[in-house]
Design a protein around this motif. Sequence first.
Motif, PDB file in Angstrom:
ATOM      1  N   UNK A   1       0.815  -1.216   0.000  1.00 16.66           N
ATOM      2  CA  UNK A   1       0.000   0.000   0.000  1.00 16.66           C
ATOM      3  C   UNK A   1       0.847   1.263   0.000  1.00 16.66           C
ATOM      4  N   UNK A   2       2.015   1.203   0.625  1.00 16.80           N
ATOM      5  CA  UNK A   2       2.923   2.350   0.571  1.00 16.80           C
ATOM      6  C   UNK A   2       3.465   2.545  -0.839  1.00 16.80           C
ATOM      7  N   UNK A   3       3.750   1.463  -1.544  1.00 12.58           N
ATOM      8  CA  UNK A   3       4.192   1.579  -2.933  1.00 12.58           C
ATOM      9  C   UNK A   3       3.135   2.314  -3.744  1.00 12.58           C
ATOM     10  N   UNK A   4       1.882   1.864  -3.642  1.00 15.96           N
ATOM     11  CA  UNK A   4       0.792   2.511  -4.385  1.00 15.96           C
ATOM     12  C   UNK A   4       0.666   3.992  -3.992  1.00 15.96           C
ATOM     13  N   UNK A   5       0.738   4.252  -2.700  1.00 14.39           N
ATOM     14  CA  UNK A   5       0.542   5.605  -2.180  1.00 14.39           C
ATOM     15  C   UNK A   5       1.588   6.569  -2.742  1.00 14.39           C
ATOM     16  N   UNK A   6       2.852   6.178  -2.692  1.00 16.06           N
ATOM     17  CA  UNK A   6       3.907   7.107  -3.101  1.00 16.06           C
ATOM     18  C   UNK A   6       4.063   7.184  -4.616  1.00 16.06           C
ATOM     19  N   UNK A   7       3.762   6.111  -5.321  1.00 20.37           N
ATOM     20  CA  UNK A   7       3.760   6.202  -6.785  1.00 20.37           C
ATOM     21  C   UNK A   7       2.663   7.153  -7.243  1.00 20.37           C
ATOM     22  N   UNK A   8       1.519   7.111  -6.552  1.00 21.59           N
ATOM     23  CA  UNK A   8       0.430   8.042  -6.872  1.00 21.59           C
ATOM     24  C   UNK A   8       0.841   9.484  -6.621  1.00 21.59           C
ATOM     25  N   UNK A   9       1.835   9.687  -5.741  1.00 19.48           N
ATOM     26  CA  UNK A   9       2.349  11.025  -5.460  1.00 19.48           C
ATOM     27  C   UNK A   9       3.547  11.358  -6.345  1.00 19.48           C
ATOM     28  N   UNK A  10       3.747  10.553  -7.368  1.00 20.85           N
ATOM     29  CA  UNK A  10       4.778  10.792  -8.377  1.00 20.85           C
ATOM     30  C   UNK A  10       6.194  10.590  -7.847  1.00 20.85           C
ATOM     31  N   UNK A  11       6.337   9.646  -6.912  1.00 18.63           N
ATOM     32  CA  UNK A  11       7.664   9.238  -6.456  1.00 18.63           C
ATOM     33  C   UNK A  11       8.140   8.064  -7.303  1.00 18.63           C
ATOM     34  N   UNK A  12       9.445   7.934  -7.429  1.00 16.00           N
ATOM     35  CA  UNK A  12      10.027   6.691  -7.909  1.00 16.00           C
ATOM     36  C   UNK A  12      10.352   5.871  -6.666  1.00 16.00           C
ATOM     37  N   UNK A  13       9.772   4.691  -6.568  1.00 14.66           N
ATOM     38  CA  UNK A  13       9.946   3.849  -5.383  1.00 14.66           C
ATOM     39  C   UNK A  13      10.854   2.677  -5.727  1.00 14.66           C
ATOM     40  N   UNK A  14      11.952   2.567  -4.996  1.00 18.47           N
ATOM     41  CA  UNK A  14      12.842   1.412  -5.103  1.00 18.47           C
ATOM     42  C   UNK A  14      12.501   0.489  -3.930  1.00 18.47           C
ATOM     43  N   UNK A  15      12.057  -0.719  -4.243  1.00 17.00           N
ATOM     44  CA  UNK A  15      11.567  -1.629  -3.207  1.00 17.00           C
ATOM     45  C   UNK A  15      12.506  -2.815  -3.027  1.00 17.00           C
ATOM     46  N   UNK A  16      12.964  -3.002  -1.807  1.00 17.01           N
ATOM     47  CA  UNK A  16      13.814  -4.147  -1.470  1.00 17.01           C
ATOM     48  C   UNK A  16      12.968  -5.410  -1.427  1.00 17.01           C
TER      49      UNK A  16
END
Length: 341
Positions: free
Chosen positions: A26-41
């Motif tokens: 859910x954090x991935x979805x949340x921050x991608x929606x805020x136009x972040x690039x998310x690098x997930x371990x």
Amino acid sequence: MENKWDVNKPKPRLFLTGGSGYVGRNLVRHFIAKDFEVVALARSERSLQIVKALGAVPFAGDLLDAGLVEGMKGCQTLINAAADTDHGRGTAQQSHTNLEGTRKLFQSALTAGISRAVHISTESVLLDGGPLINATEDHPFPHRPAGSYSHTKGEAERIARSFSTQGLAVVVVRPRFIWGRDDTKGLPQIAAAAKAGKLAWIEGGHYLSSTTHIANVCEGVSLALDKGRSGEVYFVTDGAPIPFRSFITSMLETQGIVAPTKSVPRWIMRGTATIGDFLDELSGGRIKPLISRQVLATIGFEVTLDTTKARDQLGYHPVITMDEGMSELKSHAWGGNRQST
């Protein structure tokens, strides 16, 4: 969280641990929606595929890997949503993951030049096997934690906060009883126990409990990352507490499951948990307890939290109400849990 970067600049880059888990997804979805690039371990191939499908950039590795610095290159921020959350017998692996894993993760972030981080903790760090009533963030850690989960998460929180004196702004967020959409662990387990006739109320279940919908967790983490004061801790919840029995009953109803009516005295469950933990330890984990002391502390007593600090310092307010969350669960009920009422 307000995006402060100019549209002509690269997207803000966030490094996230635990990305394939319930909170992490859910954090991935949340921050991608805020136009972040998310690098997930991600540790496994399956986890890599999950975070990739969500739109994150997967980075193969583990909290304890020396190569984390490489994955963090170009990231300005970190969110640590990874932990060994087992509520049973304490193991060396749980201690290693929650303590040494946290230490190595934040050391890597410091080395990589990350400037701000949020460590996701839990109200369980304060549980000692009794009620926790209207607690504030300065409530002391217990002398005897309820179990290994409480102990190791408390120590992990101390480790994370220690980096706030080393040039890395670290903020801690403590949600309580996370629930809502996309729950692949909590609600399915409760539903399965209810359907199997193995769910009973402890002392009637009418004591109060704070809860935190997953959308409110994401909102609290986002605000903490943006506005949280380094070294500080913040509780985030759905607002006013609700009787535990009413909350669980409502969740089960969204899946078409009738809640149980039977109740068990708390003193019996205390004895059962004590004996169960002893046998679990004695057998090296071969004998699984009906209920552990850690689980009893989590669901068998009033646990309520004061969110004044988050409201005042972060501007935190729940973004989804209890009723809205329940309606969302009902509309996404899974067929395996449906039964006629």
